[in-house]
Design a protein around this motif. Structure first.
Motif, PDB file in Angstrom:
ATOM      1  N   LEU A  88      -3.330   3.383   6.887  1.00  0.00           N
ATOM      2  CA  LEU A  88      -3.011   2.556   8.063  1.00  0.00           C
ATOM      3  C   LEU A  88      -4.304   2.079   8.736  1.00  0.00           C
ATOM      4  O   LEU A  88      -4.435   0.912   9.120  1.00  0.00           O
ATOM      5  CB  LEU A  88      -2.164   3.380   9.047  1.00  0.00           C
ATOM      6  CG  LEU A  88      -1.792   2.703  10.369  1.00  0.00           C
ATOM      7  CD1 LEU A  88      -0.887   1.508  10.133  1.00  0.00           C
ATOM      8  CD2 LEU A  88      -1.076   3.685  11.295  1.00  0.00           C
ATOM      9  N   GLU A  89      -5.256   3.016   8.849  1.00  0.00           N
ATOM     10  CA  GLU A  89      -6.514   2.665   9.537  1.00  0.00           C
ATOM     11  C   GLU A  89      -7.385   1.754   8.683  1.00  0.00           C
ATOM     12  O   GLU A  89      -8.037   0.847   9.203  1.00  0.00           O
ATOM     13  CB  GLU A  89      -7.272   3.948   9.905  1.00  0.00           C
ATOM     14  CG  GLU A  89      -6.626   4.668  11.084  1.00  0.00           C
ATOM     15  CD  GLU A  89      -7.137   6.076  11.281  1.00  0.00           C
ATOM     16  OE1 GLU A  89      -7.827   6.603  10.371  1.00  0.00           O
ATOM     17  OE2 GLU A  89      -6.843   6.678  12.339  1.00  0.00           O
ATOM     18  N   SER A  90      -7.374   2.002   7.353  1.00  0.00           N
ATOM     19  CA  SER A  90      -8.271   1.200   6.501  1.00  0.00           C
ATOM     20  C   SER A  90      -7.601  -0.071   5.980  1.00  0.00           C
ATOM     21  O   SER A  90      -8.227  -1.114   5.873  1.00  0.00           O
ATOM     22  CB  SER A  90      -8.773   2.042   5.322  1.00  0.00           C
ATOM     23  OG  SER A  90      -7.656   2.495   4.568  1.00  0.00           O
ATOM     24  N   GLY A  91      -6.301   0.006   5.686  1.00  0.00           N
ATOM     25  CA  GLY A  91      -5.626  -1.139   5.048  1.00  0.00           C
ATOM     26  C   GLY A  91      -5.051  -2.150   6.029  1.00  0.00           C
ATOM     27  O   GLY A  91      -4.735  -3.270   5.643  1.00  0.00           O
ATOM     28  N   LYS A  92      -4.910  -1.771   7.314  1.00  0.00           N
ATOM     29  CA  LYS A  92      -4.361  -2.663   8.349  1.00  0.00           C
ATOM     30  C   LYS A  92      -3.083  -3.381   7.886  1.00  0.00           C
ATOM     31  O   LYS A  92      -3.043  -4.614   7.808  1.00  0.00           O
ATOM     32  CB  LYS A  92      -5.398  -3.714   8.791  1.00  0.00           C
ATOM     33  CG  LYS A  92      -6.709  -3.134   9.238  1.00  0.00           C
ATOM     34  CD  LYS A  92      -6.660  -2.703  10.689  1.00  0.00           C
ATOM     35  CE  LYS A  92      -8.018  -2.131  11.109  1.00  0.00           C
ATOM     36  NZ  LYS A  92      -7.986  -1.342  12.298  1.00  0.00           N
ATOM     37  N   PRO A  93      -2.034  -2.656   7.543  1.00  0.00           N
ATOM     38  CA  PRO A  93      -0.803  -3.310   7.089  1.00  0.00           C
ATOM     39  C   PRO A  93      -0.093  -4.042   8.238  1.00  0.00           C
ATOM     40  O   PRO A  93      -0.328  -3.733   9.410  1.00  0.00           O
ATOM     41  CB  PRO A  93       0.050  -2.138   6.601  1.00  0.00           C
ATOM     42  CG  PRO A  93      -0.430  -0.979   7.389  1.00  0.00           C
ATOM     43  CD  PRO A  93      -1.884  -1.198   7.628  1.00  0.00           C
ATOM     44  N   ASP A  94       0.755  -5.004   7.864  1.00  0.00           N
ATOM     45  CA  ASP A  94       1.534  -5.730   8.882  1.00  0.00           C
ATOM     46  C   ASP A  94       2.743  -4.892   9.323  1.00  0.00           C
ATOM     47  O   ASP A  94       3.194  -4.991  10.464  1.00  0.00           O
ATOM     48  CB  ASP A  94       2.041  -7.061   8.306  1.00  0.00           C
ATOM     49  CG  ASP A  94       0.877  -7.935   7.869  1.00  0.00           C
ATOM     50  OD1 ASP A  94      -0.020  -8.158   8.696  1.00  0.00           O
ATOM     51  OD2 ASP A  94       0.849  -8.350   6.678  1.00  0.00           O
ATOM     52  N   VAL A  95       3.287  -4.124   8.378  1.00  0.00           N
ATOM     53  CA  VAL A  95       4.484  -3.313   8.661  1.00  0.00           C
ATOM     54  C   VAL A  95       4.342  -1.981   7.926  1.00  0.00           C
ATOM     55  O   VAL A  95       3.756  -1.928   6.845  1.00  0.00           O
ATOM     56  CB  VAL A  95       5.780  -4.023   8.177  1.00  0.00           C
ATOM     57  CG1 VAL A  95       7.002  -3.135   8.377  1.00  0.00           C
ATOM     58  CG2 VAL A  95       5.983  -5.349   8.887  1.00  0.00           C
ATOM     59  N   VAL A  96       4.896  -0.923   8.524  1.00  0.00           N
ATOM     60  CA  VAL A  96       4.915   0.380   7.837  1.00  0.00           C
ATOM     61  C   VAL A  96       6.376   0.737   7.530  1.00  0.00           C
ATOM     62  O   VAL A  96       7.253   0.564   8.389  1.00  0.00           O
ATOM     63  CB  VAL A  96       4.301   1.490   8.714  1.00  0.00           C
ATOM     64  CG1 VAL A  96       4.432   2.854   8.041  1.00  0.00           C
ATOM     65  CG2 VAL A  96       2.836   1.185   9.014  1.00  0.00           C
ATOM     66  N   ILE A 140      -3.314  -0.769  15.632  1.00  0.00           N
ATOM     67  CA  ILE A 140      -2.624   0.317  14.919  1.00  0.00           C
ATOM     68  C   ILE A 140      -1.477   0.860  15.767  1.00  0.00           C
ATOM     69  O   ILE A 140      -0.376   1.085  15.270  1.00  0.00           O
ATOM     70  CB  ILE A 140      -3.630   1.443  14.556  1.00  0.00           C
ATOM     71  CG1 ILE A 140      -4.551   0.927  13.446  1.00  0.00           C
ATOM     72  CG2 ILE A 140      -2.909   2.711  14.129  1.00  0.00           C
ATOM     73  CD1 ILE A 140      -5.663   1.864  13.063  1.00  0.00           C
ATOM     74  N   ARG A 141      -1.765   1.009  17.056  1.00  0.00           N
ATOM     75  CA  ARG A 141      -0.760   1.561  17.968  1.00  0.00           C
ATOM     76  C   ARG A 141       0.515   0.723  17.965  1.00  0.00           C
ATOM     77  O   ARG A 141       1.602   1.233  18.109  1.00  0.00           O
ATOM     78  CB  ARG A 141      -1.361   1.602  19.377  1.00  0.00           C
ATOM     79  CG  ARG A 141      -0.688   2.535  20.313  1.00  0.00           C
ATOM     80  CD  ARG A 141      -1.548   2.804  21.525  1.00  0.00           C
ATOM     81  NE  ARG A 141      -1.878   1.618  22.295  1.00  0.00           N
ATOM     82  CZ  ARG A 141      -3.119   1.273  22.673  1.00  0.00           C
ATOM     83  NH1 ARG A 141      -4.144   2.037  22.324  1.00  0.00           N
ATOM     84  NH2 ARG A 141      -3.345   0.186  23.376  1.00  0.00           N
ATOM     85  N   GLU A 142       0.353  -0.578  17.765  1.00  0.00           N
ATOM     86  CA  GLU A 142       1.501  -1.474  17.896  1.00  0.00           C
ATOM     87  C   GLU A 142       2.086  -1.936  16.566  1.00  0.00           C
ATOM     88  O   GLU A 142       2.914  -2.839  16.540  1.00  0.00           O
ATOM     89  CB  GLU A 142       1.106  -2.683  18.753  1.00  0.00           C
ATOM     90  CG  GLU A 142       0.840  -2.265  20.200  1.00  0.00           C
ATOM     91  CD  GLU A 142       0.426  -3.408  21.091  1.00  0.00           C
ATOM     92  OE1 GLU A 142       0.219  -4.518  20.561  1.00  0.00           O
ATOM     93  OE2 GLU A 142       0.338  -3.196  22.309  1.00  0.00           O
ATOM     94  N   VAL A 143       1.667  -1.289  15.480  1.00  0.00           N
ATOM     95  CA  VAL A 143       2.181  -1.737  14.178  1.00  0.00           C
ATOM     96  C   VAL A 143       3.705  -1.513  14.106  1.00  0.00           C
ATOM     97  O   VAL A 143       4.211  -0.468  14.511  1.00  0.00           O
ATOM     98  CB  VAL A 143       1.455  -1.006  13.017  1.00  0.00           C
ATOM     99  CG1 VAL A 143       1.795   0.474  12.995  1.00  0.00           C
ATOM    100  CG2 VAL A 143       1.778  -1.641  11.666  1.00  0.00           C
ATOM    101  N   LEU A 155       0.887  -1.169   0.000  1.00  0.00           N
ATOM    102  CA  LEU A 155       0.000   0.000   0.000  1.00  0.00           C
ATOM    103  C   LEU A 155       0.923   1.217   0.000  1.00  0.00           C
ATOM    104  O   LEU A 155       1.984   1.177   0.622  1.00  0.00           O
ATOM    105  CB  LEU A 155      -0.843   0.037   1.275  1.00  0.00           C
ATOM    106  CG  LEU A 155      -1.650  -1.210   1.612  1.00  0.00           C
ATOM    107  CD1 LEU A 155      -2.219  -1.095   3.026  1.00  0.00           C
ATOM    108  CD2 LEU A 155      -2.788  -1.387   0.605  1.00  0.00           C
ATOM    109  N   VAL A 156       0.534   2.262  -0.721  1.00  0.00           N
ATOM    110  CA  VAL A 156       1.406   3.444  -0.728  1.00  0.00           C
ATOM    111  C   VAL A 156       0.638   4.685  -0.301  1.00  0.00           C
ATOM    112  O   VAL A 156      -0.567   4.782  -0.516  1.00  0.00           O
ATOM    113  CB  VAL A 156       2.060   3.694  -2.110  1.00  0.00           C
ATOM    114  CG1 VAL A 156       3.084   2.626  -2.430  1.00  0.00           C
ATOM    115  CG2 VAL A 156       1.010   3.803  -3.192  1.00  0.00           C
ATOM    116  N   ALA A 157       1.401   5.622   0.306  1.00  0.00           N
ATOM    117  CA  ALA A 157       0.825   6.920   0.683  1.00  0.00           C
ATOM    118  C   ALA A 157       1.884   7.981   0.461  1.00  0.00           C
ATOM    119  O   ALA A 157       3.050   7.785   0.805  1.00  0.00           O
ATOM    120  CB  ALA A 157       0.389   6.904   2.141  1.00  0.00           C
ATOM    121  N   ALA A 158       1.441   9.121  -0.139  1.00  0.00           N
ATOM    122  CA  ALA A 158       2.410  10.167  -0.481  1.00  0.00           C
ATOM    123  C   ALA A 158       2.575  11.204   0.627  1.00  0.00           C
ATOM    124  O   ALA A 158       3.284  12.175   0.458  1.00  0.00           O
ATOM    125  CB  ALA A 158       1.995  10.844  -1.781  1.00  0.00           C
TER     126      ALA A 158
END
Lengths: 138, 478
Positions: free
Chosen positions: A44-52, A79-82, A32-35
């Protein structure tokens, strides 16, 4: 699991964003990408990634720092613990201290789990992501 | 007391005025002692020698001293309370009046105790010394004239019989001297020359000293002004250093960020992620990527050098365990050493104390020395790192079995961008800034660096760092 992890990449540099996406997708990650920080929070809130994978110096100088602290104060525990990998082109001689595994509210240390200098080596980035995903899975 | 009042005097009075104001107070204090001395002398003389003198007049004259001294005492206090202008205006009048009163009392005391026969007449001389120190030359000569007139009045008055004569009580009887015209002239002449010569000599010396004092005062004020300017310059320098640091950080991002992006883009092409490319194009892009990475190294080294030169002022000074830093740097150097079968051997003295230093700078220093040793070693070679305790610091030695440094090149080794010929031939990697960075860090920590090397036989870099070295702006270790 590692190869299928979902990774959110946040970077204001379109070239870096595109190439990081290519590197990760070619290694089997779902990307997932964000500019920018706002889009990043939405993903982050909608896609629930495993890592950022987070760029620390974004348009307003240190926006990445604030974004990261906002994540750590988020009401949603998941989210807090990603896990976050910080990538930066800030040189090591700047006063900021990047150190893995250490974080405190003074801002001396960032609440991130891994750090990488730009330009990012795709293999190193993949290794960091895999390590964090595996750690979370345990 | 005098000093306290002197400090209350405003700062822009001249030195002679400040001196005068302080000494007037001193003169008042001294006069209480004079009163005690005069009274005691009169009483002792009366009780011991019983000479026929007008004791009532003598004691009455002696008691005039505390009376007018009280007046001067209160006047001085009032002048102090009123403030600077009044003090400036009255100090000279007050000093003149005090000395004049003293001269009148002295003349009266001499008259009541023997006139020109009294050897105390030479007490006029030390009043002239006081007048010469405190007053202007003109006023001092005026006081000398007053003293002479008073003495002459007593002598002449007794001579012509206007004033009664009392015989001197002192052992050597000079009775009748006051009626001897030659003796009178001789005493007056001696008194006049003594008074005027004393005033001339004393004012000459004191005016010279006063001039010197004024010069010293002017120099002191000049020095204070320069010190202030220097302090302001230091503050400005600190601000500039801070601005420079911020600038360097911005440059770091502005230069490194696009270079990083270029590198990633080029890598995506060489990795085949941007579609098919010809071998020739891929080769060209690989070379472009190598140049990009060299440029990144240069930017990194320039920033490291700038940081190393600012570390004394802007460093984060704390106690640093060099053993920890060394272990992490050796770990970091292992991949490139292993790739060329180079062994890194470490000998670490466990008793090495922590040193007062900037941790990042120490890591940078070790990293440069060890990565250089690996870079210039032959494949399969050996790098030996020693860390040991010295009497007042620590010693870091990094030795390699590499290409070595020609003796002629050794003195230029720490010059920015300098690379020895054999180093250039051995590898194209390197910016020639590594040892400049090392030297700047060593100097910022008050240490020394020594090189021992022979061409083709390897090099040893020995760095001494003291345990404590306070940086310019630090209050002490954290």
């Amino acid at each position: 699991m590692a190869g299928k992890a979902r990774v959110l990449v946040i970077d204001d540099d379109a070239d870096v964003l595109a190439t990081t996406r290519l590197f990760l997708e070619s290694r089997g990650y779902e990307v997932l990408v964000a500019a920018g920080p706002e889009q990043g929070m939405h993903e982050l809130e909608s896609g629930k990634p495993d890592v950022v994978v987070l760029d620390i110096m974004m348009p307003h100088s240190t926006e990445g720092f604030h974004w990261l602290w906002n994540v750590r104060r988020h009401t949603d525990k998941a989210i807090r613990e990603v896990p976050v990998v910080v990538v930066s082109s800030i040189h090591q001689t700047t006063p900021m201290r990047f150190r893995e595994g250490e974080a405190d509210e003074t801002g001396d240390y960032l609440p991130a789990q891994a750090f990488l200098d730009k330009p990012v080596d795709p293999d190193q980035l993949a290794a960091k992501i895999d390590a964090l995903v595996n750690k979370t899975a345990q | 007391m005098a000093d306290r009042e002197l400090t209350q005097a405003p700062g822009d009075l001249s030195l002679s005025q400040i001196e005068l104001i302080a000494r007037i107070r001193w003169l008042i204090d001294l006069r209480w002692g004079a009163f005690v001395g005069v009274t005691a002398t009169v009483l002792i003389t009366r009780e011991v020698f019983h000479p026929p003198l007008p004791w009532g007049y003598l004691l009455a004259t002696a008691f005039l001293i505390p009376l007018y001294n009280l007046f001067f005492h209160f006047d001085w206090q009032r002048a102090n309370r009123v403030g600077r202008e009044h003090l400036e205006r009255t100090s000279s009048v007050l000093a003149n009046a005090q000395i004049a009163c003293d001269l009148v009392v002295l003349a009266a005391l001499i008259h009541f105790s023997g006139g020109i026969e009294n050897v105390f007449e030479f007490y006029f001389v030390f009043h002239m010394v006081i007048a010469s120190i405190l007053l202007s030359r003109r006023a001092a000569f005026g006081q000398a004239t007053l003293a002479l007139c008073l003495f002459a009045f007593v002598a002449a008055g007794e001579y012509v019989g206007i004033l009664p004569h009392y015989n001197s009580p002192i052992g050597v009887r000079l009775s009748g001297l006051h009626t001897n015209s030659m003796a009178l002239l001789a005493v007056l002449w001696t008194m006049a020359t003594s008074l005027y010569v004393t005033v001339y000599l004393a004012t000459s010396i004191s005016s010279r000293l006063r001039k010197r004092e004024e010069e010293v005062g002017a120099l002191t004020r000049e020095l204070a002004r320069h010190a202030q300017e220097l302090e302001a310059a230091c503050d400005r320098l600190s601000e500039l250093e801070h601005a420079k640091s911020t600038y360097a950080r911005n440059v770091a991002h502005e230069l490194r960020a696009p270079l990083a992006a270029i590198d990633q883009l080029l890598r995506s092409v060489t990795d085949g992620l941007q579609g098919e490319t010809s071998d020739q194009a891929r080769e060209a892009i690989s070379r472009a990527r190598a140049r990009t990475r060299a440029l990144l190294s240069l930017v990194n080294d320039l920033l490291s050098l700038a940081a190393a030169r600012q570390v004394r002022v802007l460093g984060q000074w704390r106690n640093v365990d060099v053993r920890e830093a060394l272990a992490s740097v050796v770990d970091g150097a292992m991949p490139s050493a292993n790739a060329r079968r180079i062994t890194i051997e470490t000998h670490i003295d466990e008793n090495v104390p922590p040193i007062h230093a900037d941790a990042k700078a120490v890591t940078e220093l070790l990293d440069n020395l060890i990565s250089n040793a690996v870079k210039y070693s032959f494949d399969g070679g050996r790098v030996t790192v020693r860390l040991c305790r010295e009497p007042e610091g620590i010693l870091i030695e990094v030795a390699d079995s590499g290409i070595g440094i020609d003796e002629a090149d050794q003195e230029k080794l720490f010059t920015d961008f300098y690379r020895a010929d054999n180093a250039r031939k051995f590898t194209s990697e390197g910016t020639g800034l590594g040892l400049s960075i090392v030297k700047s860090i060593v100097e910022a920590h008050g240490g020394t660096i020594v090189v021992r090397s022979r061409k083709n036989e390897g090099s040893t870099f020995a760095v001494f760092l003291p345990v404590t070295h306070p940086p310019k702006n630090a209050g002490g270790p954290e």
